[in-house]
Motif scaffolding. Structure first.
Motif, PDB file in Angstrom:
ATOM      1  N   ASP A  65      51.090  30.635  76.289  1.00  0.00           N
ATOM      2  CA  ASP A  65      50.802  29.762  77.422  1.00  0.00           C
ATOM      3  C   ASP A  65      49.296  29.683  77.661  1.00  0.00           C
ATOM      4  O   ASP A  65      48.732  28.607  77.876  1.00  0.00           O
TER       5      ASP A  65
ATOM      6  N   GLU B  33      61.466  26.228  78.086  1.00  0.00           N
ATOM      7  CA  GLU B  33      61.331  25.880  79.494  1.00  0.00           C
ATOM      8  C   GLU B  33      60.014  26.408  80.054  1.00  0.00           C
ATOM      9  O   GLU B  33      59.319  25.725  80.797  1.00  0.00           O
ATOM     10  N   ILE B  34      59.675  27.637  79.665  1.00  0.00           N
ATOM     11  CA  ILE B  34      58.437  28.218  80.190  1.00  0.00           C
ATOM     12  C   ILE B  34      57.218  27.476  79.640  1.00  0.00           C
ATOM     13  O   ILE B  34      56.276  27.180  80.370  1.00  0.00           O
ATOM     14  N   LEU B  35      57.245  27.173  78.348  1.00  0.00           N
ATOM     15  CA  LEU B  35      56.044  26.590  77.741  1.00  0.00           C
ATOM     16  C   LEU B  35      56.021  25.064  77.836  1.00  0.00           C
ATOM     17  O   LEU B  35      54.970  24.454  77.707  1.00  0.00           O
ATOM     18  N   SER B  36      57.161  24.475  78.052  1.00  0.00           N
ATOM     19  CA  SER B  36      57.331  23.016  78.125  1.00  0.00           C
ATOM     20  C   SER B  36      56.504  22.251  77.084  1.00  0.00           C
ATOM     21  O   SER B  36      55.686  21.415  77.431  1.00  0.00           O
ATOM     22  N   ILE B  37      56.741  22.597  75.816  1.00  0.00           N
ATOM     23  CA  ILE B  37      56.207  21.763  74.732  1.00  0.00           C
ATOM     24  C   ILE B  37      57.311  21.521  73.708  1.00  0.00           C
ATOM     25  O   ILE B  37      58.363  22.165  73.743  1.00  0.00           O
TER      26      ILE B  37
ATOM     27  N   PRO C 114      50.563  20.355  82.335  1.00  0.00           N
ATOM     28  CA  PRO C 114      50.957  21.714  82.729  1.00  0.00           C
ATOM     29  C   PRO C 114      49.729  22.564  83.068  1.00  0.00           C
ATOM     30  O   PRO C 114      48.697  22.448  82.413  1.00  0.00           O
TER      31      PRO C 114
ATOM     32  N   ARG D  96      48.368  26.026  82.809  1.00  0.00           N
ATOM     33  CA  ARG D  96      48.712  27.162  81.962  1.00  0.00           C
ATOM     34  C   ARG D  96      48.171  28.465  82.518  1.00  0.00           C
ATOM     35  O   ARG D  96      47.218  28.471  83.303  1.00  0.00           O
ATOM     36  N   SER D  97      48.742  29.559  82.007  1.00  0.00           N
ATOM     37  CA  SER D  97      48.274  30.895  82.351  1.00  0.00           C
ATOM     38  C   SER D  97      46.763  30.978  82.165  1.00  0.00           C
ATOM     39  O   SER D  97      46.242  30.569  81.131  1.00  0.00           O
TER      40      SER D  97
ATOM     41  N   PRO E 241      54.751  21.773  85.188  1.00  0.00           N
ATOM     42  CA  PRO E 241      54.958  23.180  85.545  1.00  0.00           C
ATOM     43  C   PRO E 241      53.643  23.939  85.741  1.00  0.00           C
ATOM     44  O   PRO E 241      52.647  23.636  85.100  1.00  0.00           O
TER      45      PRO E 241
ATOM     46  N   SER F 221      52.347  27.648  85.221  1.00  0.00           N
ATOM     47  CA  SER F 221      52.793  28.858  84.534  1.00  0.00           C
ATOM     48  C   SER F 221      52.439  30.128  85.288  1.00  0.00           C
ATOM     49  O   SER F 221      51.513  30.142  86.102  1.00  0.00           O
TER      50      SER F 221
ATOM     51  N   ARG G 295      55.479  28.920  88.802  1.00  0.00           N
ATOM     52  CA  ARG G 295      55.598  30.337  88.448  1.00  0.00           C
ATOM     53  C   ARG G 295      54.325  31.102  88.780  1.00  0.00           C
ATOM     54  O   ARG G 295      54.320  32.310  88.808  1.00  0.00           O
TER      55      ARG G 295
END
Lengths: 268, 224
Positions: free
Chosen positions: A153, A200-204, B120, B122-123, B139, B141, B159
């Motif tokens: 991520d 789902e977490i990385l959505s790629i 997105p 990202r972290s 999202p 992260s 998150r």
């Protein structure tokens, strides 16, 4: 126009070099002139995985410093036509790579190759940054566990902000997810994240799922890209991955543990 | 390149003068030094006469001389007029207001244009919508941080950390359609994921401030 594909992950030991070797060999086998460049200066591994460690004379750093030309440093693969590797230096460290030097080498390679696969070192420092900086596509290699996913991520964040495409405001680097060392039975037991969770977490976009397989270790020990082991599950999974990258539609075959003990015994 | 200019953080001492009697100031200072002789040596020191004290350039010069004799690294003076500082040949530090004991007045929710983020987060990334609201449609992260002077809306999974009203707007709120945050904060009052009711995880929620307590509830069922 040559496309630059970086294989990256953030975390170490997840299968970047295995993926670089297999992916490069797969592209070459499909008829594309392909070079795999080892950016892991100081921890040279790609040559071992591709079985050409005895043929390394000059390396990436020599070319950057003008001590050798590209043709002297490139090693042509003996098994697959159209495939070459540019090895890293083992005696130097990542500071030996300069942005201008890397750009010059990639420009030189772009004249002779269709695909330039950059095998990134672990981490997010200089070596990893330079490996991704000129990328058009990124293969983000992730193991189905939380720390690997978090590091991926982080790397995805860098791909969208610290690459040449991002800095120039061009189309973003195309991101593809490759989940490696996937074991459906351990996912079933709750010991691993499922592919769905990771996506789902990385959505790629998910490009490929490579099953945990002894074939990978055997191929590494033999110095052969695992994709050339066409009977193995991992080899087939990489073949599918390359085909999808080149635009083919293929189902993901290794998401479930189909074979029970019974069918294994009877050669199912 | 002949010079570099850099901002540095460091510690310095402030000597608050509570009386105009310079002899008494130095005498009490000696008292302190007798118990801890090395405490202040080599540490930069700023002279700060208390409010309402009538200070003269002569007084300042006397104190400064006394400080030099005792080995202090005198760097300046504050809380006096510019003409007085220059008369005493001292640098005036303007931005050294004494910390206020009063609570800062709550700022109103900023009304600037909203910033919209559709990539997105990202972290390791940090996004700050200065002077307005932040709307995120992708999202956020774990390990990412989103901040706004105004409200925060996340029309996706949250998150990471979300901090609304970072300049003190207690009216700011945080809305998200899939709440799994590591931390939610409004105007400096925060809750960690441990402190958030697990029943509010994975659903759409709204967070707001009631007094000093951060409240979170389901945004679809705002009954509580």
């Amino acid at each position: 126009m040559a496309r630059v594909v970086v294989v990256t992950s953030g975390k170490g030991g997840v299968g970047k070099t295995t993926t670089s070797a297999a992916f490069g060999a797969g592209l070459a086998r499909a008829g594309h002139r392909t070079v795999v460049v080892d950016f892991d200066v100081g921890l040279r591994n790609l040559d071992l995985i591709m079985g050409c460690e005895r043929r390394v004379v000059y390396d990436f750093v020599n070319v950057i410093h003008g001590e050798a030309n590209l043709n002297q440093a490139l090693i042509r693969d003996k098994r697959v036509e159209n495939l070459a590797i540019l090895p890293a230096s083992q005696t130097r460290d990542k500071d030996a790579l300069t942005q201008e030097g890397v750009e010059k080498v990639l420009e030189g390679l772009a004249e002779d190759f269709d695909y330039i696969v950059c095998d990134s070192p672990a981490g997010i420092e200089r070596g990893a940054h330079l490996a991704m900086y000129y990328a058009d596509d990124a293969l983000v290699v992730t193991n189905p566990e939380v720390s690997s996913v978090r590091d991926s991520d982080r790397v995805l964040g860098l791909l969208s902000s610290k690459t040449r495409r991002a800095e120039r405001g061009e189309d973003p680097v195309k991101e593809h997810l490759i989940v490696t060392r996937y074991s459906p039975s351990r996912v079933g037991k709750g010991e691993m994240l499922s592919v769905e969770d990771v996506c789902e977490i990385l959505s790629i976009n998910l490009l490929g799922v490579i099953p945990e397989s002894t074939a990978v270790l055997n191929a590494s020990n033999a110095g052969m890209p695992v994709i050339l082991d066409e009977k193995s599950d991992a080899g087939q999974a990489y073949s599918d991955t390359v085909a999808r990258f080149l635009g083919e539609e293929r189902d993901h075959r290794f998401l479930t543990d189909k074979k029970g003990l019974f069918s294994k015994l009877f050669g199912g | 390149m002949a010079i570099e200019i850099k901002g540095r953080m460091g510690t310095f001492m402030v000597l608050r003068m509570l009386t105009a009697d310079t002899a008494e100031v130095l005498r009490q200072l000696d008292g302190h030094l007798s118990t801890a002789p090395d405490l202040l040596s080599g540490v930069p020191l700023v002279l700060a006469p208390a409010d309402g004290l009538s200070v003269t350039a002569e007084m300042l010069r006397k104190v400064v001389l006394g400080l030099k004799e005792r080995g202090f690294l005198q760097v300046g003076v504050t809380n006096v007029s510019e003409s007085l500082a220059s008369a005493a040949d001292l640098g005036l530090m303007r931005n050294l207001a004494a910390p206020s004991r009063e609570k800062p007045v709550a700022a109103a929710v900023a009304a600037g244009p909203a910033q919209v983020v559709s990539q997105p987060v990202r972290s390791g990334q940090q996004i700050y919508a200065r002077g307005g609201d932040l709307v995120v449609t992708a999202p956020v992260s774990a390990g990412a941080e989103i901040m706004a002077d105004g409200h925060i809306h996340v029309y996706n999974t949250l998150r990471g950390r979300a901090l609304a009203g970072v300049q003190g707007a207690t009216e700011a709120r945080i809305f998200c359609t899939d709440q799994r945050a590591e931390l939610l904060a409004i105007a400096g009052h925060y809750l960690l994921s441990d402190q958030i009711d697990p029943a509010l995880s994975g659903i759409s929620t709204m967070a707001w401030l009631k007094g000093d307590l951060l409240q979170i509830q389901s945004a679809l069922n705002p009954g509580g």
